[in-house]
Motif scaffolding. Structure first.
Motif, short mmCIF file in Angstrom:
data_model
loop_
_atom_site.label_atom_id
_atom_site.label_comp_id
_atom_site.label_asym_id
_atom_site.label_seq_id
_atom_site.Cartn_x
_atom_site.Cartn_y
_atom_site.Cartn_z
N GLN A 166 34.63 24.46 56.13
CA GLN A 166 35.20 23.67 55.04
C GLN A 166 34.63 22.26 54.97
OE1 GLN A 166 39.62 24.24 54.50
NE2 GLN A 166 39.42 25.36 56.42
N SER A 192 40.77 8.50 49.41
CA SER A 192 41.52 9.25 48.40
C SER A 192 41.65 8.47 47.11
CB SER A 192 42.91 9.61 48.94
OG SER A 192 42.80 10.41 50.10
N ARG A 195 38.38 8.63 45.41
CA ARG A 195 37.95 10.03 45.33
C ARG A 195 36.49 10.18 45.79
NH1 ARG A 195 41.32 13.34 42.44
NH2 ARG A 195 39.59 14.74 41.91
N THR A 196 36.17 9.49 46.88
CA THR A 196 34.85 9.61 47.47
C THR A 196 34.99 9.91 48.96
OG1 THR A 196 34.71 7.23 47.95
CG2 THR A 196 33.82 8.00 45.84
N ALA A 236 28.74 24.16 44.16
CA ALA A 236 28.82 22.89 43.42
C ALA A 236 27.86 21.87 44.04
CB ALA A 236 30.24 22.36 43.42
N LYS A 257 31.03 11.80 45.71
CA LYS A 257 32.26 12.15 44.99
C LYS A 257 32.78 13.46 45.54
CE LYS A 257 32.68 8.95 41.72
NZ LYS A 257 33.92 8.14 41.54
N MET A 258 34.07 13.52 45.81
CA MET A 258 34.58 14.70 46.51
C MET A 258 35.89 15.18 45.90
SD MET A 258 37.44 13.67 48.31
CE MET A 258 38.27 12.12 48.62
N ASP A 259 36.24 16.40 46.32
CA ASP A 259 37.51 17.03 45.96
C ASP A 259 38.57 16.57 46.95
OD1 ASP A 259 39.69 18.99 45.92
OD2 ASP A 259 38.40 20.11 44.57
N PRO A 260 39.77 16.17 46.48
CA PRO A 260 40.80 15.68 47.41
C PRO A 260 41.22 16.70 48.46
CG PRO A 260 41.38 15.19 45.13
CD PRO A 260 40.20 16.09 45.08
N SER A 261 40.94 17.99 48.24
CA SER A 261 41.38 19.01 49.19
C SER A 261 40.43 19.19 50.37
CB SER A 261 41.51 20.36 48.45
OG SER A 261 40.26 20.78 47.95
N ILE A 262 39.39 18.39 50.46
CA ILE A 262 38.41 18.52 51.55
C ILE A 262 39.08 18.25 52.89
CG2 ILE A 262 36.40 17.37 52.59
CD1 ILE A 262 35.22 17.16 49.81
#
Length: 456
Positions: A166, A192, A195-196, A236, A257-262
């Motif tokens: 993950q 958070s 969002r990075t 992605a 830039k990332m997904d908060p669920s990482i």
């Protein structure tokens, strides 16, 4: 009316009354044998007519639906009624020439063109279906499938590898549109609000010139204007912005830039020789790359930095997993691959101190002693015995602890040190059998440490 007919009518009337008066054990009328039967008998003629009309309408509407669906399939269109998510899931139909067509005779060009178009659509649909993960046959080989010696740990290893996957990413770099390198990396920090996230990898990703295999000569060249693309799990992609790179430890940090669920990794600051480890990375299709090895009882070779730890395992190309995480059987990160073909990694204790210095001071400096070191405990026991007999020495420094000590000097000072620092060390001179305390004036720098001579 005949007597026989009158008798039959009385029997039917009697049965009808009996059914209406039939009660269950609690004295209530049974719903399945009361009004339902009477109503059905009374409206039997009407029901048949309604049923016949409904069946006719249903059959006609279904026939219309099938005709429309057939037309859509022939045109290659997707279903829009929710019953079929895409044309890929519709049945495969291989085109063929009508029976009786003689290939030796000229075929109408319209028929020939239509047949060729349908063939192309047919093979294109097969290709789309084979990209589905349930059908994709060309998954990269990995040790958890192909190595029979790992059968005893396959199931726990499979679970920790999938969990660790993950936070594993792939990274590619290019200059002026020309590909430069492909490496792997992993998430190390998240913001958070913005969002990075911060991805760490090897500085090989932005290295434009490898002039020598000897890292101590510091001849590698790096470019900060390299275009970097981060390849996330699932296919992605995102742009990677270079934040900092450190030449001595060969580290590079990127903002993405990332997904908060990482999910962020957890770390183990202790690495034992001979323990099982897994090297993770991602290939050019962002597929997970998995290699197994053990921490080797060995010092780095004379061309590597002495904080490296070696990996014992099969000789393999580390094109993709270079810069990726090394995890233990608990799924904790014990280091980052910084590889030569034989395999080596930076232990997580050093990696975390470097990250702490960069995050708090914006740079990673360390004292340059101008020396190379080897741990006695990792030498050949025959050589250790000779040293013991000749010099009465059977133990010495632990190189990993030495590197942590050097970094701790900077951490504890708050990075407020001058460029020069006096360091006191005890030195043993084997030729004269003497121990002496030496004070070395060392340079504190974020550049790579230069040592020209080889270890003797």
């Amino acid at each position: 009316m005949t007597t026989r007919s009158r008798g039959r009518e009385q029997q039917q009337s009697s049965r009808s009354k009996s059914a209406r008066n039939k009660l269950d054990g609690s004295g209530e009328r049974l719903p399945s044998e009361g009004y339902g039967k009477r109503k059905k008998t009374k409206l039997d003629g009407i029901s048949r007519r309604v049923s016949s009309e409904r069946s006719s309408k249903k059959g006609k509407s279904r026939q219309d639906w099938l005709e429309k669906k057939a037309k859509k399939i022939n045109r290659g269109e997707e279903e829009d009624d929710g019953s079929c998510s895409s044309a890929v899931s519709s049945p495969l139909r291989e085109p063929y020439m009508p029976d009786g067509t003689e290939l030796s005779k000229p075929i109408d060009s319209a028929i020939s063109d239509k047949y060729r178009d349908m063939q192309e659509e047919y093979y294109a649909k097969i290709a789309r279906q084979m990209k589905m993960p349930t059908l994709f046959p060309h998954t990269p080989p990995n040790c958890l499938v192909n190595d029979p010696t790992l059968l005893h740990i396959r199931e726990p290893a499979r679970k920790v590898v999938l969990c660790a996957a993950q936070f594993v990413v792939g990274l590619s770099s290019s200059i002026d549109g020309e590909p430069l390198a492909w490496c792997s990396g992993f998430w190390m920090d998240l913001d958070s609000e913005k969002r990075t996230g911060t991805v760490v990898t090897t500085a090989h990703l932005i290295c434009t010139k490898w002039a020598s295999p000897d890292a101590w000569l510091c001849k590698d060249e790096y470019a900060s204007d390299v275009k970097v693309t981060v390849h996330l799990r699932g296919g992605a992609v995102a742009k990677g912005c270079l934040l900092y790179h450190q030449k001595h430890y060969n580290l590079a940090f990127f903002r993405v830039k990332m997904d908060p669920s990482i999910q962020l990794p957890s770390y183990s600051d202790k690495v034992e020789c001979a323990q099982d480890i897994f090297e993770l990375g991602r290939d050019e299709s962002a597929k997970l790359v998995i290699h197994h090895g053990r921490v080797e009882y060995s010092n780095p070779n004379i061309y590597e930095r002495y904080h490296h730890m070696r990996i014992q395992g099969s000789h393999r190309d580390r094109e993709y997993d270079n810069g990726g995480p090394v995890i233990d059987l608990d799924g904790k990160v014990v280091g980052m691959i910084d590889s030569c073909p034989e395999g080596s990694f930076i232990p997580s204790s050093v990696l975390l101190k470097c990250f702490h210095l960069w995050r708090n001071f914006g740079r990673i400096r360390r004292p340059h002693l101008g020396l190379k070191f080897s741990a006695i405990s990792l030498l050949n026991p025959v050589q250790v015995e000779d040293i013991l007999i000749e010099h009465k020495i059977n133990e010495g420094l632990i190189v990993e602890e030495l590197e942590n000590m050097l970094l701790s000097i900077v951490v504890n000072s708050g990075d407020g040190l001058n460029s020069d620092l006096d360091v006191e060390i005890q030195v043993y001179f084997p030729r004269r059998y003497l121990r002496r305390i030496k004070i070395l004036t060392v340079n504190i720098s974020e550049d790579g440490e230069f040592v020209a001579r080889e270890l003797v």
